[in-house]
Design a protein around this motif. Sequence first.
Motif, short mmCIF file in Angstrom:
data_model
loop_
_atom_site.label_atom_id
_atom_site.label_comp_id
_atom_site.label_asym_id
_atom_site.label_seq_id
_atom_site.Cartn_x
_atom_site.Cartn_y
_atom_site.Cartn_z
N ALA A 1 0.85 -1.20 0.00
CA ALA A 1 0.00 0.00 0.00
C ALA A 1 0.88 1.25 0.00
N GLU A 2 1.97 1.21 0.77
CA GLU A 2 2.88 2.36 0.80
C GLU A 2 3.56 2.57 -0.55
N LEU A 3 3.93 1.45 -1.16
CA LEU A 3 4.55 1.55 -2.48
C LEU A 3 3.61 2.22 -3.47
N LEU A 4 2.32 1.92 -3.35
CA LEU A 4 1.35 2.52 -4.27
C LEU A 4 1.22 4.02 -4.04
N ASP A 5 1.42 4.44 -2.79
CA ASP A 5 1.43 5.89 -2.53
C ASP A 5 2.60 6.53 -3.27
N ALA A 6 3.72 5.82 -3.27
CA ALA A 6 4.90 6.33 -3.98
C ALA A 6 4.62 6.37 -5.49
N LEU A 7 3.93 5.34 -5.99
CA LEU A 7 3.60 5.31 -7.42
C LEU A 7 2.71 6.51 -7.78
N ARG A 8 1.73 6.75 -6.91
CA ARG A 8 0.83 7.88 -7.14
C ARG A 8 1.63 9.19 -7.27
N ALA A 9 2.60 9.37 -6.40
CA ALA A 9 3.43 10.58 -6.45
C ALA A 9 4.22 10.64 -7.76
N ARG A 10 4.70 9.48 -8.20
CA ARG A 10 5.46 9.47 -9.47
C ARG A 10 4.54 9.79 -10.65
N VAL A 11 3.33 9.28 -10.61
CA VAL A 11 2.38 9.58 -11.69
C VAL A 11 2.10 11.08 -11.73
N SER A 12 1.88 11.68 -10.56
CA SER A 12 1.63 13.13 -10.51
C SER A 12 2.81 13.89 -11.09
N ALA A 13 4.01 13.49 -10.70
CA ALA A 13 5.21 14.19 -11.17
C ALA A 13 5.33 14.06 -12.69
N THR A 14 5.05 12.85 -13.20
CA THR A 14 5.15 12.62 -14.65
C THR A 14 4.16 13.51 -15.40
N LEU A 15 2.93 13.55 -14.89
CA LEU A 15 1.91 14.36 -15.57
C LEU A 15 2.23 15.85 -15.44
N ALA A 16 2.77 16.24 -14.29
CA ALA A 16 3.11 17.65 -14.09
C ALA A 16 4.23 18.07 -15.04
N ARG A 17 5.14 17.14 -15.31
CA ARG A 17 6.24 17.43 -16.24
C ARG A 17 5.75 17.56 -17.67
N GLY A 18 4.56 17.01 -17.93
CA GLY A 18 4.00 17.08 -19.28
C GLY A 18 4.62 16.07 -20.24
N ASP A 19 5.15 14.97 -19.71
CA ASP A 19 5.68 13.92 -20.59
C ASP A 19 4.58 13.46 -21.55
N PRO A 20 4.93 13.18 -22.81
CA PRO A 20 3.92 12.68 -23.75
C PRO A 20 3.37 11.33 -23.29
N ILE A 21 2.06 11.18 -23.36
CA ILE A 21 1.40 9.98 -22.84
C ILE A 21 0.49 9.32 -23.88
N THR A 22 -0.07 10.12 -24.77
CA THR A 22 -0.97 9.54 -25.79
C THR A 22 -0.46 9.93 -27.17
N THR A 23 -1.04 9.30 -28.20
CA THR A 23 -0.60 9.61 -29.56
C THR A 23 -0.89 11.09 -29.89
N ARG A 24 -1.88 11.66 -29.20
CA ARG A 24 -2.17 13.08 -29.44
C ARG A 24 -1.03 13.98 -28.96
N ASP A 25 -0.22 13.46 -28.03
CA ASP A 25 0.90 14.27 -27.52
C ASP A 25 2.13 14.19 -28.43
#
Length: 458
Positions: free
Chosen positions: A378-402
């Motif tokens: 469960a704690e690891l998943l909290d860490a994953l959540r933080a990484r997902v937020s950071a990735t999205l905040a950075r604006g990394d391309p995620i879909t073909t539209r990007d």
Amino acid sequence: MSNSLLPDLPPLPSALRRAARVFYNAGFQLYLVGGAVRSLLSGRIPEDYDLATDAVPQEVMKLFRRVIPTGVRHGTVTVLFNGYQFEITTFRTESTYSDARRPDKVHFGVDIETDLSRRDFTINGMALHVLDGTLLDPFGGREDLQRGIVRAIGDPSRRFREDALRVLRAVRFATQLDFDIAQQTRAALFGQGASLRAIAAERIRDELNKMLLADRPSYGLALLRDAELLTAVIPELHACIGVPSGTVADSGFDVFAHLLECCDLMRPRELELRLAALLHDIGKPMCFTRNSDGTISFPEHAQRSAELAHQALGRLRYPNATVSAVSHLIARHSLHYGADWSDAAVRRLISEAGTKYVYGLIDLRRADQVTKRHTRDAELLDALRARVSATLARGDPITTRDLAVNGDDLAEVGIARGPQMGALLERLLSDVLQDPKRNQRDWLLERAQELNRFGSWP
Ligand code: ATP
Ligand code: MG
């Protein structure tokens, strides 16, 4: 009839008092009924206002300029007045429920007391005079409200036989309000599963939704199980009772209990997540496998559960968007995150789950781990959540539209349009998910042409 004046209620909207004066000036009565009275007596501001009057719909339509004929045959119109919508129903009784579903006939021309007596539960059988604040409470609804009891008005078995939807309403109100069900009313719930089959799936769904959006859906679902009603609502869930959860056969914790616990753990306002949590393991009974070392496992159960959820929700007439979202989450719920995941793996997860669902998926998995007491995961998943937020905040391309190129760009360098091109864009995305620095027009066009020449890429 006990009438009482209630001095300390939250104030009614002035629009409602103004509308009431229109009724009274024309010689009609107007009472607040239903959920609004419950809310006011509990000190809460109602979300909507159901009203009852002796005026028939045609008369109400003459009194107000903006009236929607919501259900004139049953005596209901909606009055739009000063920014409010008031549901106004003529005092009525109902007779001969030949199909346990809808009254065959409604009769107008009765008084408010008679109207209250056709209502389902004592807490729903009160009427508040809009102007003078008198409470009509012939069945002791106020006391039941204070003591936290759902009690049928009259003989519970008869009332359930008349309209089987009341069976689910009893459980739903108990769940929403965290009330007990009075003993006789609770006893009368038994054996009503068969009559629930007469109820339209949409109406069952609506009650289920209200239960699922309550703070603790497990309470209502356990009531349904205890009254042997679960089979009539979601048989797939009933099949999970007694099926061991986890890898040890006699852990004493069955899939049903696990699903209920997960469902409670999801944020209360999000129906899709609650549904996903409730159904995420319903494929386990059919995937149950006993291994040679004595442990048990459930191969492919995420996919099976998603398929079964798709069927169950379709049967309950959920909107297609809900059915797809819930199955999408369930199919991906066996997420195995580890601290060693690369940033590219995090990006692939977001891309695969979709930005709309990735947090929900993490929530679902987290609840799954919490109920299994896997604290570390469960704690690891909290860490994953933080990484997902950071990735999205950075604006990394995620879909073909990007991507820095689109179909038109590819067509310009001679790539044929069609499904092939879609697959090619997906392939470019996969390269970019691996390394976002590749998301440059020149690199992508060159790579597209190379792949196109090469022909047989996966
Ligand atoms: P909420 O709107 O919060 O779900 P409510 O009590 O207002 O709760 P409604 O479905 O809006 O519920 O119905 C308004 C009132 O009509 C109820 O309080 C009850 O008095 C009566 N009622 C609704 N459905 C039934 C039914 N199936 N049988 C008998 N009475 C009913
Ligand atoms: Mg209501």
